[in-house]
Design a protein around this motif. Structure first.
Motif, PDB file in Angstrom:
ATOM      1  N   GLU A 100      37.643 106.618  61.922  1.00 22.59           N
ATOM      2  CA  GLU A 100      37.879 108.052  61.701  1.00 22.59           C
ATOM      3  C   GLU A 100      39.280 108.351  61.182  1.00 22.59           C
ATOM      4  O   GLU A 100      39.479 109.248  60.381  1.00 22.59           O
ATOM      5  N   GLY A 101      40.255 107.595  61.667  1.00 26.21           N
ATOM      6  CA  GLY A 101      41.647 107.877  61.317  1.00 26.21           C
ATOM      7  C   GLY A 101      42.126 107.260  60.028  1.00 26.21           C
ATOM      8  O   GLY A 101      43.091 107.736  59.436  1.00 26.21           O
ATOM      9  N   GLY A 102      41.499 106.197  59.581  1.00 26.75           N
ATOM     10  CA  GLY A 102      41.992 105.562  58.370  1.00 26.75           C
ATOM     11  C   GLY A 102      41.342 104.229  58.087  1.00 26.75           C
ATOM     12  O   GLY A 102      40.237 103.937  58.544  1.00 26.75           O
ATOM     13  N   TYR A 103      42.067 103.404  57.351  1.00 28.42           N
ATOM     14  CA  TYR A 103      41.571 102.113  56.896  1.00 28.42           C
ATOM     15  C   TYR A 103      42.493 101.004  57.385  1.00 28.42           C
ATOM     16  O   TYR A 103      43.685 101.210  57.552  1.00 28.42           O
ATOM     17  N   THR A 104      41.915  99.830  57.565  1.00 24.79           N
ATOM     18  CA  THR A 104      42.689  98.627  57.829  1.00 24.79           C
ATOM     19  C   THR A 104      42.308  97.616  56.759  1.00 24.79           C
ATOM     20  O   THR A 104      41.129  97.330  56.557  1.00 24.79           O
ATOM     21  N   VAL A 105      43.313  97.115  56.058  1.00 24.43           N
ATOM     22  CA  VAL A 105      43.097  96.148  54.987  1.00 24.43           C
ATOM     23  C   VAL A 105      43.751  94.845  55.405  1.00 24.43           C
ATOM     24  O   VAL A 105      44.927  94.832  55.799  1.00 24.43           O
ATOM     25  N   LYS A 106      43.005  93.760  55.328  1.00 28.19           N
ATOM     26  CA  LYS A 106      43.552  92.428  55.583  1.00 28.19           C
ATOM     27  C   LYS A 106      43.422  91.642  54.297  1.00 28.19           C
ATOM     28  O   LYS A 106      42.324  91.497  53.764  1.00 28.19           O
ATOM     29  N   ALA A 107      44.556  91.149  53.803  1.00 24.26           N
ATOM     30  CA  ALA A 107      44.593  90.408  52.544  1.00 24.26           C
ATOM     31  C   ALA A 107      45.133  89.009  52.794  1.00 24.26           C
ATOM     32  O   ALA A 107      46.170  88.854  53.440  1.00 24.26           O
ATOM     33  N   GLU A 108      44.431  88.007  52.294  1.00 21.65           N
ATOM     34  CA  GLU A 108      44.880  86.620  52.419  1.00 21.65           C
ATOM     35  C   GLU A 108      45.888  86.307  51.325  1.00 21.65           C
ATOM     36  O   GLU A 108      45.584  86.413  50.140  1.00 21.65           O
ATOM     37  N   LEU A 109      47.088  85.924  51.750  1.00 25.02           N
ATOM     38  CA  LEU A 109      48.139  85.531  50.818  1.00 25.02           C
ATOM     39  C   LEU A 109      48.842  84.282  51.349  1.00 25.02           C
ATOM     40  O   LEU A 109      50.024  84.328  51.695  1.00 25.02           O
ATOM     41  N   PRO A 110      48.137  83.164  51.445  1.00 29.41           N
ATOM     42  CA  PRO A 110      48.747  81.973  52.018  1.00 29.41           C
ATOM     43  C   PRO A 110      49.865  81.419  51.144  1.00 29.41           C
ATOM     44  O   PRO A 110      49.765  81.404  49.926  1.00 29.41           O
ATOM     45  N   GLY A 111      50.931  80.989  51.803  1.00 35.36           N
ATOM     46  CA  GLY A 111      52.034  80.364  51.085  1.00 35.36           C
ATOM     47  C   GLY A 111      52.951  81.323  50.362  1.00 35.36           C
ATOM     48  O   GLY A 111      53.787  80.900  49.578  1.00 35.36           O
TER      49      GLY A 111
END
Length: 143
Positions: free
Chosen positions: A47-58
């Motif tokens: 309801e309050g917003g978004y959560t974004v998880k992005a893989e950026l290894p190294g």
């Protein structure tokens, strides 16, 4: 005994095999569909917003750039692999990507960029993007 089959010149059977791998080099260069050099993301909404998880290894934390413009989120990162060769060694195969990657996507609601936050840990960038509170609509009288 032999098997007799009828030849159909308009049959589409076998056509997909002709194009197998034709576009693979383009996808790998652009990082589409999780290929080498791309940024893979997971987006969840509440309801309050978004959560974004992005893989950026190294990637170093200082080499990551996040921009928010309304409902457009842009991620960019610079990936550098140093020369790890010792004297007398030669490269036999190199598959690790080096260069810059970027990705942009839109969300359904505008983001309150003043309250947005980011954290980078163990090769995963986590963005918490609260939705912008909709302002009350104002009716304008026509005179």
């Amino acid at each position: 005994m032999s098997h007799i089959s009828r030849y159909d010149p308009f049959s589409m059977e076998g056509v997909p095999d002709l194009f197998q791998g034709l576009f693979r080099p383009l996808r790998a260069a652009g990082g589409v569909e999780g290929q080498a050099g791309g940024i893979r993301i997971d987006v969840t909404e509440d309801e309050g917003g978004y959560t974004v998880k992005a893989e950026l290894p190294g990637v170093e934390k200082n080499d990551i750039d996040v921009k928010i413009d309304g409902n457009l989120v842009s991620l960019a990162a610079k990936i550098e692999r140093g020369s790890e060769l010792k004297e007398g060694e030669r490269v036999v195969r190199r598959e690790r990507y080096s260069g810059s990657v970027s990705r942009a996507f839109t969300l359904a609601a505008e983001i309150d960029d003043e309250k947005a936050s980011a954290q980078y840990k163990d090769g995963v960038l986590t963005l918490v993007l609260p939705k912008k509170v909709a302002s009350a609509r104002k009716r304008i009288e026509i005179g």
